[in-house]
Enzyme design. Structure first.
Site, PDB file in Angstrom:
ATOM      1  N   GLY A  12       0.835  -1.383   0.515  1.00  0.00           N
ATOM      2  CA  GLY A  12       0.334  -0.173   0.104  1.00  0.00           C
ATOM      3  C   GLY A  12       1.057   1.073   0.202  1.00  0.00           C
ATOM      4  N   ASN A  14       0.892   3.311  -2.809  1.00  0.00           N
ATOM      5  CA  ASN A  14       0.334   4.552  -3.434  1.00  0.00           C
ATOM      6  C   ASN A  14      -0.678   4.514  -2.485  1.00  0.00           C
ATOM      7  OD1 ASN A  14       1.525   5.142  -5.598  1.00  0.00           O
ATOM      8  ND2 ASN A  14       2.008   3.250  -6.769  1.00  0.00           N
ATOM      9  N   ARG A  67     -15.087 -15.312 -10.321  1.00  0.00           N
ATOM     10  CA  ARG A  67     -14.668 -13.286 -10.790  1.00  0.00           C
ATOM     11  C   ARG A  67     -16.329 -12.732 -10.199  1.00  0.00           C
ATOM     12  NH1 ARG A  67      -9.772 -12.464 -11.988  1.00  0.00           N
ATOM     13  NH2 ARG A  67      -9.398 -14.541 -12.573  1.00  0.00           N
ATOM     14  N   ASN A 109      -6.309   3.614 -12.151  1.00  0.00           N
ATOM     15  CA  ASN A 109      -5.623   2.222 -11.607  1.00  0.00           C
ATOM     16  C   ASN A 109      -3.915   3.180 -11.913  1.00  0.00           C
ATOM     17  OD1 ASN A 109      -4.033   0.026 -11.060  1.00  0.00           O
ATOM     18  ND2 ASN A 109      -3.615  -0.816 -13.433  1.00  0.00           N
ATOM     19  N   HIS A 111       0.074   1.946 -13.418  1.00  0.00           N
ATOM     20  CA  HIS A 111       0.896   0.957 -13.742  1.00  0.00           C
ATOM     21  C   HIS A 111       1.757   1.154 -13.946  1.00  0.00           C
ATOM     22  CE1 HIS A 111       1.585  -2.726 -16.210  1.00  0.00           C
ATOM     23  NE2 HIS A 111       2.565  -1.566 -16.512  1.00  0.00           N
ATOM     24  N   ASP A 147      -4.871  -2.486 -18.242  1.00  0.00           N
ATOM     25  CA  ASP A 147      -4.263  -1.404 -19.415  1.00  0.00           C
ATOM     26  C   ASP A 147      -4.545  -0.556 -19.869  1.00  0.00           C
ATOM     27  OD1 ASP A 147      -2.774  -1.675 -16.781  1.00  0.00           O
ATOM     28  OD2 ASP A 147      -1.567  -3.240 -17.097  1.00  0.00           O
ATOM     29  N   LYS A 173       8.194   3.954  -8.732  1.00  0.00           N
ATOM     30  CA  LYS A 173       7.171   3.823  -7.135  1.00  0.00           C
ATOM     31  C   LYS A 173       7.437   5.313  -7.133  1.00  0.00           C
ATOM     32  CE  LYS A 173       5.837   0.129  -5.014  1.00  0.00           C
ATOM     33  NZ  LYS A 173       5.059   0.297  -6.011  1.00  0.00           N
ATOM     34  N   GLU A 176       5.055   7.418  -9.199  1.00  0.00           N
ATOM     35  CA  GLU A 176       3.941   6.822  -8.770  1.00  0.00           C
ATOM     36  C   GLU A 176       3.273   7.440  -7.405  1.00  0.00           C
ATOM     37  OE1 GLU A 176       3.468   2.306  -8.599  1.00  0.00           O
ATOM     38  OE2 GLU A 176       4.882   2.088  -9.682  1.00  0.00           O
TER      39      GLU A 176
HETATM   40  N1  3YE Z   1      -9.374  -5.167 -14.292  1.00  0.00           N
HETATM   41  C1  3YE Z   1      -9.675  -4.822 -15.708  1.00  0.00           C
HETATM   42  N2  3YE Z   1      -8.865  -3.478 -16.299  1.00  0.00           N
HETATM   43  C2  3YE Z   1      -7.797  -2.667 -15.779  1.00  0.00           C
HETATM   44  N3  3YE Z   1      -7.409  -4.408 -13.023  1.00  0.00           N
HETATM   45  C3  3YE Z   1      -6.202  -3.981 -12.774  1.00  0.00           C
HETATM   46  C4  3YE Z   1      -6.444  -2.816 -13.797  1.00  0.00           C
HETATM   47  C5  3YE Z   1      -7.006  -3.213 -14.092  1.00  0.00           C
HETATM   48  C6  3YE Z   1      -8.027  -4.473 -14.133  1.00  0.00           C
HETATM   49  O1  3YE Z   1      -7.773  -1.965 -16.996  1.00  0.00           O
HETATM   50  N4  3YE Z   1     -10.911  -5.834 -15.689  1.00  0.00           N
HETATM   51  C7  3YE Z   1      -2.344 -10.005 -12.189  1.00  0.00           C
HETATM   52  C8  3YE Z   1      -3.675  -8.805 -12.967  1.00  0.00           C
HETATM   53  C9  3YE Z   1      -2.389  -7.835 -13.461  1.00  0.00           C
HETATM   54  C10 3YE Z   1      -3.330 -11.041 -12.234  1.00  0.00           C
HETATM   55  O2  3YE Z   1      -3.030 -12.261 -13.415  1.00  0.00           O
HETATM   56  N5  3YE Z   1      -4.615 -11.766 -11.813  1.00  0.00           N
HETATM   57  C11 3YE Z   1      -4.923 -12.537 -11.152  1.00  0.00           C
HETATM   58  C12 3YE Z   1      -4.694 -13.494  -9.824  1.00  0.00           C
HETATM   59  C13 3YE Z   1      -3.153 -12.953  -9.033  1.00  0.00           C
HETATM   60  C14 3YE Z   1      -3.143 -13.107  -7.776  1.00  0.00           C
HETATM   61  O3  3YE Z   1      -4.272 -12.754  -7.034  1.00  0.00           O
HETATM   62  O4  3YE Z   1      -2.240 -12.331  -7.089  1.00  0.00           O
HETATM   63  C15 3YE Z   1      -6.194 -12.998 -11.477  1.00  0.00           C
HETATM   64  O5  3YE Z   1      -6.965 -13.713 -11.803  1.00  0.00           O
HETATM   65  O6  3YE Z   1      -6.799 -11.863 -11.210  1.00  0.00           O
HETATM   66  C16 3YE Z   1      -5.614  -4.365 -11.790  1.00  0.00           C
HETATM   67  C17 3YE Z   1      -4.045  -4.699 -12.081  1.00  0.00           C
HETATM   68  C18 3YE Z   1      -4.434  -5.594 -12.103  1.00  0.00           C
HETATM   69  C19 3YE Z   1      -2.985  -6.503 -12.292  1.00  0.00           C
END
Ligand code: 3YE
Length: 204
Positions: A12, A14, A67, A109, A111, A147, A173, A176
């Site tokens: 945390g 940010n 989800r 968000n 990034h 993103d 960071k 950020e």
């Molecule tokens: N969701 C959408 N659009 C966006 N979330 C974030 C930004 C953003 C968003 O622009 N629709 C990492 C995701 C990347 C990942 O694969 N997560 C997994 C779980 C991993 C875990 O729990 O450690 C998943 O299944 O969600 C925020 C940044 C997302 C980072």
């Protein structure tokens, strides 16, 4: 003032930058943080919220069948707390289309790369592998495609030949923590508005 919720998954830093900005003495911020939600228990970000006197909740995604059901639980808490704007701050979950549609134009968000390059969860690794000599951070509106939403603020840093993911991450960071409060202020004060066409309308 706009009521802001910050979603986190970890330390945390940010979140701390957003707290420091919105709670600074004699503050003229258009935003106040009213809720912190973490999908992980026992993370340092929750301690930061507590110290700042901000209510926090843990919503463990592993306790939900899908989800969408996790996202619905988050949505319900945001509505209950009368939230106007959502900031993702090291929140590591992909949000479903139905959640994103409910918050379009009201969710940001940060990034750790200069988007649209190096999307995804391991941006610094991709940056170092690619050989680019400049990186940075991007604060953007959240769109369904990860993103890919409209850009609000970007800041750049040099990439050094001696950099590791850790050293580059530390340099990015620091920016950020400047870019995110600045972008939040633009949206909370309605200086930047997301339009129907997915682009930002800049006022003044
Ligand atoms: N969701 C959408 N659009 C966006 N979330 C974030 C930004 C953003 C968003 O622009 N629709 C990492 C995701 C990347 C990942 O694969 N997560 C997994 C779980 C991993 C875990 O729990 O450690 C998943 O299944 O969600 C925020 C940044 C997302 C980072």
């Amino acid at each position: 003032k706009k009521n802001v919720a910050v979603l986190i998954s970890g330390s945390g830093t940010n979140l701390q930058a957003l707290i420091d900005h919105t709670q600074c003495p004699g503050n003229k911020s258009s935003a106040q943080i009213v809720l912190v939600i973490s999908n992980k228990a026992n993370v340092k970000g929750l301690e930061r919220a507590h110290k700042a006197g901000i209510p926090s909740l843990v919503i463990n995604h592993k306790l939900y069948k899908s989800r969408e059901e996790f996202d619905d639980a988050v949505h319900e808490e945001l509505v209950h707390a009368n939230v106007d704007l959502v900031c993702l701050a090291g929140f590591m979950r992909i949000l479903s289309g139905s959640f994103v549609r409910k918050w379009t134009g009201r969710i940001l968000n940060v990034h750790p790369s200069l988007l649209p390059s190096f999307k995804g969860a391991n941006a610094h690794k991709l940056v170092l592998e690619s050989g680019v000599r400049i990186s940075g951070c991007t604060v953007h509106f959240v769109a369904e495609e990860i993103d890919s939403g409209a850009i609000l603020v970007q800041k750049s840093v040099p990439v050094f030949t001696s950099d590791t993911e850790a050293s580059l991450s530390e340099r990015v960071k620091r920016l950020e923590h400047i870019a995110y409060p600045s972008a939040l202020e633009m949206v909370a004060s309605d200086k930047a508005v997301l339009q129907e066409n997915g682009k930002v309308l800049w006022k003044e």
